[in-house]
Write an enzyme that holds these catalytic residues in place. Structure first.
Site, PDB file in Angstrom:
ATOM      1  N   ARG A 164       1.209   6.269  10.415  1.00  0.00           N
ATOM      2  CA  ARG A 164       1.558   4.837  10.389  1.00  0.00           C
ATOM      3  C   ARG A 164       3.059   4.651  10.101  1.00  0.00           C
ATOM      4  O   ARG A 164       3.450   3.750   9.354  1.00  0.00           O
ATOM      5  CB  ARG A 164       0.747   4.080   9.332  1.00  0.00           C
ATOM      6  CG  ARG A 164      -0.743   4.009   9.610  1.00  0.00           C
ATOM      7  CD  ARG A 164      -1.024   3.175  10.863  1.00  0.00           C
ATOM      8  NE  ARG A 164      -2.432   2.882  10.993  1.00  0.00           N
ATOM      9  CZ  ARG A 164      -3.312   3.689  11.600  1.00  0.00           C
ATOM     10  NH1 ARG A 164      -2.906   4.826  12.148  1.00  0.00           N
ATOM     11  NH2 ARG A 164      -4.576   3.340  11.697  1.00  0.00           N
ATOM     12  N   SER A 238      -6.575  -2.891   9.227  1.00  0.00           N
ATOM     13  CA  SER A 238      -6.410  -2.314   7.879  1.00  0.00           C
ATOM     14  C   SER A 238      -5.210  -2.972   7.208  1.00  0.00           C
ATOM     15  O   SER A 238      -4.117  -2.959   7.773  1.00  0.00           O
ATOM     16  CB  SER A 238      -6.152  -0.811   7.951  1.00  0.00           C
ATOM     17  OG  SER A 238      -7.196  -0.154   8.611  1.00  0.00           O
ATOM     18  N   GLU A 334      -0.048  -1.840   4.840  1.00  0.00           N
ATOM     19  CA  GLU A 334       0.234  -1.368   6.198  1.00  0.00           C
ATOM     20  C   GLU A 334       0.773  -2.520   7.041  1.00  0.00           C
ATOM     21  O   GLU A 334       1.599  -2.358   7.927  1.00  0.00           O
ATOM     22  CB  GLU A 334      -1.061  -0.804   6.799  1.00  0.00           C
ATOM     23  CG  GLU A 334      -0.873  -0.003   8.068  1.00  0.00           C
ATOM     24  CD  GLU A 334      -1.701  -0.549   9.204  1.00  0.00           C
ATOM     25  OE1 GLU A 334      -1.458  -1.698   9.628  1.00  0.00           O
ATOM     26  OE2 GLU A 334      -2.587   0.182   9.668  1.00  0.00           O
TER      27      GLU A 334
END
Ligand code: FAD
Ligand code: EPU
Length: 338
Positions: A164, A238, A334
């Site tokens: 990520r 998420s 995130e």
């Protein structure tokens, strides 16, 4: 280029469906338009927000600068010795690119089916799902430097992809606008079926020799069963990353919580399932005012209708604090907070 509009509602442009207003808003349909825009004074005089599908942002206030929505279209492919190079405009919807590849028998992105958002945003956080990350198929991307308008092609190495993560979230954050991405795909399918529920789902359908198209269908169905559909309930997938901790810390936590869900993550490190940590703190499916976590996936924060960005942000703060108190592990967001 569309006209530069003033006081535009961003609610239709973010999948969290948060109500916020942009002072200025412009939509870009080609590289030429982008170059033209970057030469205008409005660029130097304002904060900028580059927007794709708005599926990885949380707006906590009105945006007092210029929102640049990237809608550059187009997909093309060329045969190479060992596969195909597929190039897509930054504004192409990610799943449209996946379906283009699947229907043309090009393997590599089928496990990334149904991830929302655009092609242009895909390298920013190195999107990933079901055992595959963008970096596994990434060849290069074209981008324009905001300060100078100069075009640059970024190679795989230059992007410094991680979990990520990429150079565009670090050293080059806010410095470039991606206009297209090139992918290296294979004609001979080397399918990845070991992650999560893929194998079980294939077996239940009696599929012994899956095709690219089977994997895409199975991944899509698993995703629909777990994740809320942003067209009916606002969310950005998420909300936190799965935290990566040292093996030593992991062994300590595991003594108190033997059921902790984890994955190997290279030398001396372990990745924990943030959804498990959050669920253990009693948050799964919890509703707090207009926000909360999703009933089937505690890692996903949702907008039940009229949440403000501040409300969602405060709730995420509460989750971070409680997970840290219970497990000594610090969750990192995130989603991009604005
Ligand atoms: P945006 O939200 O518009 O932007 C995200 C960031 O990228 C911002 O910082 C923005 O400024 C920047 N940006 C966007 N376009 C450009 C550009 N052309 N040039 C430079 N900067 C740009 N992600 C995963 O990795 N895996 C998943 O499985 C996954 N599942 C999801 C499920 C749901 C239901 C939702 C809502 C989201 C999910 N996500 C997932 C997150 C999201 O889909 C990805 O992060 C996606 O890449 C965001 O694309 P976007 O176009 O919507 O980006
Ligand atoms: N779990 C729980 N409770 C929950 C949720 C998860 O206990 O409420 C545990 C379960 O043991 C489950 C495990 O966590 O087996 C993993 O859950 P899941 O398979 O749903 O994946 P994830 O780790 O929560 C990651 C990505 C997703 C991606 C999936 C599938 C991150 C931050 N998230 O989620 O990406 O789709 O794997 O590969 O890495 C996104 O980035 O927006 C996103 C949705």
């Amino acid at each position: 280029m569309s006209f530069i509009q003033e006081n535009v509602s961003l609610k239709p442009f973010n999948t969290f469906a948060i109500a916020a207003v942009a002072r200025y808003f412009v939509e870009i349909f080609s590289e030429d338009e982008l170059v033209q825009l970057l030469s205008l004074n409005i660029i130097k005089d304002n904060d900028l927000l580059v927007l794709g599908g708005g599926s990885n942002i949380l707006l906590t206030k009105d945006f007092s600068g210029l929102v640049i929505k990237i809608s550059i279209p187009g997909i093309s492919s060329q045969k190479e010795k060992d596969g195909f190079l597929v190039t897509a405009g930054a504004g192409v919807v990610w799943n449209d690119l996946v379906q283009y590849c699947v229907s043309n028998g090009l393997a590599g992105v089928e496990n990334l089916s149904l991830i929302p958002g655009t092609v242009g945003a895909s390298p920013i956080q190195n999107i990933g799902a079901y055992g595959v990350e963008l970096k596994d198929v990434f060849h290069s991307c074209s981008a324009f430097e905001i300060a100078t308008g100069a075009k640059k092609v970024f190679s795989y190495e230059e992007c410094k992809f991680g979990y990520r993560d990429s150079i565009f979230k670090n050293e080059l954050k806010g410095k470039y606008i991606i206009s297209s991405v090139r992918f290296h795909l294979s004609a001979s399918a080397d399918l990845k079926t070991t992650y999560g529920a893929i194998q079980a789902e294939l077996s239940s359908r009696n599929i012994l020799q899956p095709t690219i198209s089977d994997i895409s269908a199975v991944v899509s169905d698993i995703r629909v069963s777990k994740l809320p559909d942003p067209s009916t309930i606002g969310n950005a997938g998420s909300f936190f990353k799965n935290p990566v901790i040292s093996t030593r810390q992991y062994e300590e936590v595991k003594q108190s919580y033997p059921d902790i869900v984890s994955y190997p993550f290279g030398e001396g490190q372990v990745k924990l399932a943030a959804g498990w940590l959050i669920e253990q703190c009693g948050f799964k499916g919890k509703v707090v005012g207009e926000t909360g976590t999703w009933k089937n996936q505690a890692l996903v924060l949702v907008n039940h209708g009229h949440a403000t960005g501040q409300e969602v942000y405060s709730f995420s703060e509460q989750i971070i604090n409680e997970v840290c108190q219970k497990f000594g592990v610090k969750l990192e967001r995130e989603v991009n907070i604005l």
